[in-house]
Design a protein around this motif. Structure first.
Motif, PDB file in Angstrom:
ATOM      1  N   MET A   1      28.572  37.505  44.121  1.00 33.16           N
ATOM      2  CA  MET A   1      29.536  38.983  43.788  1.00 33.16           C
ATOM      3  C   MET A   1      30.724  39.030  44.923  1.00 33.16           C
ATOM      4  O   MET A   1      31.607  39.657  44.057  1.00 33.16           O
ATOM      5  N   ALA A   2      30.709  38.500  46.040  1.00 32.28           N
ATOM      6  CA  ALA A   2      31.914  38.731  46.748  1.00 32.28           C
ATOM      7  C   ALA A   2      33.078  37.892  46.268  1.00 32.28           C
ATOM      8  O   ALA A   2      34.225  38.284  45.990  1.00 32.28           O
ATOM      9  N   ILE A   3      32.916  36.572  45.671  1.00 30.73           N
ATOM     10  CA  ILE A   3      33.756  35.954  45.077  1.00 30.73           C
ATOM     11  C   ILE A   3      34.375  36.365  43.956  1.00 30.73           C
ATOM     12  O   ILE A   3      35.240  36.698  43.489  1.00 30.73           O
ATOM     13  N   SER A   4      33.576  36.662  42.871  1.00 26.00           N
ATOM     14  CA  SER A   4      33.889  37.598  41.577  1.00 26.00           C
ATOM     15  C   SER A   4      34.844  38.726  42.030  1.00 26.00           C
ATOM     16  O   SER A   4      35.727  38.842  41.413  1.00 26.00           O
ATOM     17  N   GLY A   5      34.358  39.478  42.756  1.00 28.64           N
ATOM     18  CA  GLY A   5      35.021  40.901  43.385  1.00 28.64           C
ATOM     19  C   GLY A   5      36.316  40.345  44.014  1.00 28.64           C
ATOM     20  O   GLY A   5      37.322  41.188  44.069  1.00 28.64           O
ATOM     21  N   ALA A   6      36.483  39.455  44.623  1.00 27.97           N
ATOM     22  CA  ALA A   6      37.855  38.963  45.247  1.00 27.97           C
ATOM     23  C   ALA A   6      38.732  38.544  44.333  1.00 27.97           C
ATOM     24  O   ALA A   6      39.747  38.732  44.264  1.00 27.97           O
ATOM     25  N   LEU A   7      38.215  37.561  43.319  1.00 29.17           N
ATOM     26  CA  LEU A   7      38.938  37.141  42.389  1.00 29.17           C
ATOM     27  C   LEU A   7      39.672  38.099  41.366  1.00 29.17           C
ATOM     28  O   LEU A   7      40.701  37.919  40.868  1.00 29.17           O
TER      29      LEU A   7
ATOM     30  N   GLY B   1      48.080  40.534  39.615  1.00 29.62           N
ATOM     31  CA  GLY B   1      49.263  39.565  39.422  1.00 29.62           C
ATOM     32  C   GLY B   1      49.511  38.711  40.944  1.00 29.62           C
ATOM     33  O   GLY B   1      50.564  38.262  40.969  1.00 29.62           O
ATOM     34  N   THR B   2      48.586  38.676  41.795  1.00 30.43           N
ATOM     35  CA  THR B   2      48.551  38.061  42.962  1.00 30.43           C
ATOM     36  C   THR B   2      48.669  36.485  42.771  1.00 30.43           C
ATOM     37  O   THR B   2      49.552  35.930  43.396  1.00 30.43           O
ATOM     38  N   ILE B   3      47.710  35.928  41.758  1.00 33.95           N
ATOM     39  CA  ILE B   3      47.798  34.693  41.471  1.00 33.95           C
ATOM     40  C   ILE B   3      49.066  34.300  40.430  1.00 33.95           C
ATOM     41  O   ILE B   3      49.974  33.274  40.850  1.00 33.95           O
ATOM     42  N   PHE B   4      49.132  34.945  39.232  1.00 35.45           N
ATOM     43  CA  PHE B   4      50.218  34.883  38.283  1.00 35.45           C
ATOM     44  C   PHE B   4      50.446  36.032  37.621  1.00 35.45           C
ATOM     45  O   PHE B   4      49.556  36.782  37.352  1.00 35.45           O
ATOM     46  N   PRO B   5      51.717  36.290  37.474  1.00 36.17           N
ATOM     47  CA  PRO B   5      52.010  37.438  36.888  1.00 36.17           C
ATOM     48  C   PRO B   5      51.636  37.507  35.271  1.00 36.17           C
ATOM     49  O   PRO B   5      51.719  36.608  34.514  1.00 36.17           O
ATOM     50  N   VAL B   6      50.967  38.790  34.983  1.00 36.90           N
ATOM     51  CA  VAL B   6      50.752  38.864  33.425  1.00 36.90           C
ATOM     52  C   VAL B   6      51.021  40.295  32.894  1.00 36.90           C
ATOM     53  O   VAL B   6      51.022  41.312  33.529  1.00 36.90           O
ATOM     54  N   GLY B   7      51.968  40.385  32.007  1.00 38.37           N
ATOM     55  CA  GLY B   7      52.955  41.279  31.677  1.00 38.37           C
ATOM     56  C   GLY B   7      51.916  42.395  31.226  1.00 38.37           C
ATOM     57  O   GLY B   7      51.843  43.466  31.480  1.00 38.37           O
ATOM     58  N   ASN B   8      50.867  42.149  30.322  1.00 41.67           N
ATOM     59  CA  ASN B   8      50.102  43.114  29.536  1.00 41.67           C
ATOM     60  C   ASN B   8      48.692  43.536  30.418  1.00 41.67           C
ATOM     61  O   ASN B   8      48.222  42.704  30.828  1.00 41.67           O
ATOM     62  N   ILE B   9      48.745  44.469  30.740  1.00 38.94           N
ATOM     63  CA  ILE B   9      47.710  44.927  31.789  1.00 38.94           C
ATOM     64  C   ILE B   9      46.154  44.849  31.116  1.00 38.94           C
ATOM     65  O   ILE B   9      45.122  44.358  31.744  1.00 38.94           O
TER      66      ILE B   9
ATOM     67  N   ALA C   1      35.314  33.550  49.571  1.00 36.54           N
ATOM     68  CA  ALA C   1      35.980  34.903  49.284  1.00 36.54           C
ATOM     69  C   ALA C   1      36.838  35.571  50.354  1.00 36.54           C
ATOM     70  O   ALA C   1      37.652  35.955  49.778  1.00 36.54           O
ATOM     71  N   GLN C   2      36.546  35.102  51.539  1.00 37.50           N
ATOM     72  CA  GLN C   2      37.329  35.798  52.596  1.00 37.50           C
ATOM     73  C   GLN C   2      38.545  34.829  52.753  1.00 37.50           C
ATOM     74  O   GLN C   2      39.773  35.530  52.753  1.00 37.50           O
ATOM     75  N   VAL C   3      38.571  33.539  52.442  1.00 40.55           N
ATOM     76  CA  VAL C   3      39.844  32.757  52.384  1.00 40.55           C
ATOM     77  C   VAL C   3      40.594  33.085  51.229  1.00 40.55           C
ATOM     78  O   VAL C   3      41.959  33.317  51.447  1.00 40.55           O
ATOM     79  N   MET C   4      40.046  33.394  50.231  1.00 38.53           N
ATOM     80  CA  MET C   4      40.699  33.690  48.837  1.00 38.53           C
ATOM     81  C   MET C   4      41.716  35.060  49.409  1.00 38.53           C
ATOM     82  O   MET C   4      42.891  35.220  48.596  1.00 38.53           O
ATOM     83  N   THR C   5      41.039  36.068  49.951  1.00 39.36           N
ATOM     84  CA  THR C   5      41.856  37.313  50.207  1.00 39.36           C
ATOM     85  C   THR C   5      42.259  37.259  51.671  1.00 39.36           C
ATOM     86  O   THR C   5      43.157  38.504  51.853  1.00 39.36           O
ATOM     87  N   ASN C   6      42.450  36.277  52.645  1.00 42.19           N
ATOM     88  CA  ASN C   6      42.864  36.351  53.865  1.00 42.19           C
ATOM     89  C   ASN C   6      42.193  37.294  54.643  1.00 42.19           C
ATOM     90  O   ASN C   6      42.572  37.840  55.744  1.00 42.19           O
ATOM     91  N   GLY C   7      40.884  37.832  53.996  1.00 45.82           N
ATOM     92  CA  GLY C   7      39.979  38.825  54.806  1.00 45.82           C
ATOM     93  C   GLY C   7      40.754  40.077  54.887  1.00 45.82           C
ATOM     94  O   GLY C   7      40.201  41.286  55.474  1.00 45.82           O
ATOM     95  N   ASN C   8      41.624  40.484  53.579  1.00 50.18           N
ATOM     96  CA  ASN C   8      42.347  41.654  53.558  1.00 50.18           C
ATOM     97  C   ASN C   8      41.630  42.527  52.537  1.00 50.18           C
ATOM     98  O   ASN C   8      40.941  41.854  51.361  1.00 50.18           O
TER      99      ASN C   8
END
Length: 334
Positions: free
Chosen positions: A87-93, A100-108, A156-163
């Protein structure tokens, strides 16, 4: 003489035929739920309100969603301790994609769709990894899933730097905040998932194979059931359910915290399954029982908190309920 003894014999047979433990194992959860509702109607202020109903349903939905996958895993004789971390991994990703943190997507709308599908599928792949460890290497499920229980939250923590990731994205948050026809969206999702899983478990070859594997794995193999594929499938489904639950949680909170999302969810899910009547040893499972088990545990916690009992005490009571449910299962099988 035989005529005189027949009523007595019939009476004895009838007496022996009633199995108290079997009755409680079958109907105990329903009885407990009815008693809790009656008690709250009589003694808990503002219980019979739409707001209270919504609060309890909202809180129980994520447990039920995860517990559906857990029921299938336990039905095969396994266990999945990794669901909270998934759940934490899914919620972080998901926020990383639609913000757009990973790559920008124009259409929301496209960004949200990609985020939801990708996050759920990634959680499902991690679940598949659990199933691979269990089926390919014959590792005990509690040990195999302990790997991601520990490492998954770290990922999950590494993905978000714990933020903490905060957001206001209505196009995504409908999954946790929308109220079509006044019904919370996650309640509708939960109901559809429960109905589909119950149908699949009891009306399909796949479902019957799950129960067969849990009842007797060796006999299932001799009968031609692909035991390894069944195990891979149930752990993957458990991962998918956990991924979906993670999205619901962050949508409700308008934020994602890898340290907290899904924390302790594995225990709540296992508790719901056990209290609902599914055998922890496998071979017998009930999806609707899991739903009732989750509702019972949630209502116990609500009842205690609403009547001034500290949350710590509520946890002790929950542990006692789980212990009693497991003991009751054992007595019923004796």
């Amino acid at each position: 003489m035989s005529d005189l003894t027949r009523p007595s014999a019939a009476h004895d047979a009838g007496t022996r035929g009633f199995n108290l433990f079997g009755f409680l194992a079958r109907y105990g959860t329903v009885i407990a739920l009815v008693v809790l509702i009656a008690f709250n109607l009589a003694y808990t202020r503002n219980f019979a309100t739409l707001q209270t109903l919504n609060v309890n349903l909202t809180q129980v939905c994520t447990i039920v969603i995860v517990a559906v996958g857990m029921t299938l895993v336990i039905a095969t004789g396994g266990i999945d301790l990794s669901v909270g971390s998934l759940m934490a991994i899914s919620g972080a990703l998901a926020p990383m994609i639609f913000l757009g943190t990973i790559f920008p997507v124009g259409n929301i709308y496209l960004a949200v769709a990609v985020a939801m599908i990708t996050s759920i599928l990634v959680a499902g792949l991690f679940g598949l990894f659990n199933g691979w460890l269990v089926s390919r290497f014959r590792i005990q499920p509690i040990v195999a899933t302990l790997v991601l229980f520990i490492a998954g939250r770290g990922i999950a923590q590494v993905m978000t730097n714990g933020n903490l990731q905060t957001f206001r994205v209505p196009q995504f948050q409908w999954i946790g905040l929308a109220r079509p026809l006044g019904i919370p969206a996650q309640v509708i999702i939960m109901a559809v998932l429960v109905a589909a899983a119950a149908w699949a478990l009891h009306r399909t070859v796949f479902g019957r194979s799950i129960l067969a594997v849990g009842g007797n794995e060796e006999a299932s193999e001799l009968a031609g059931i692909a035991v390894s594929k069944i195990k891979l499938a149930v752990y993957a489904i458990s991962g998918l359910c956990a991924g979906l639950a993670g999205l619901v949680v962050i949508a409700i909170n308008s934020s994602s915290d890898a340290n907290l999302v899904g924390l302790g969810m594995e225990l709540d899910a296992i508790a719901a399954v056990a209290v609902g009547g599914t055998l922890l040893s496998g071979g017998k499972a009930t999806i609707f029982g899991t739903l009732l088990g989750a509702l019972t545990i949630q209502l116990v916690r609500y009842t205690l908190l609403a009547n001034g009992v500290p949350d710590a005490a509520a946890l002790v009571v929950k542990a006692g309920i789980i212990a009693f449910a497991v003991w009751l299962q054992q007595q019923h099988r004796v």
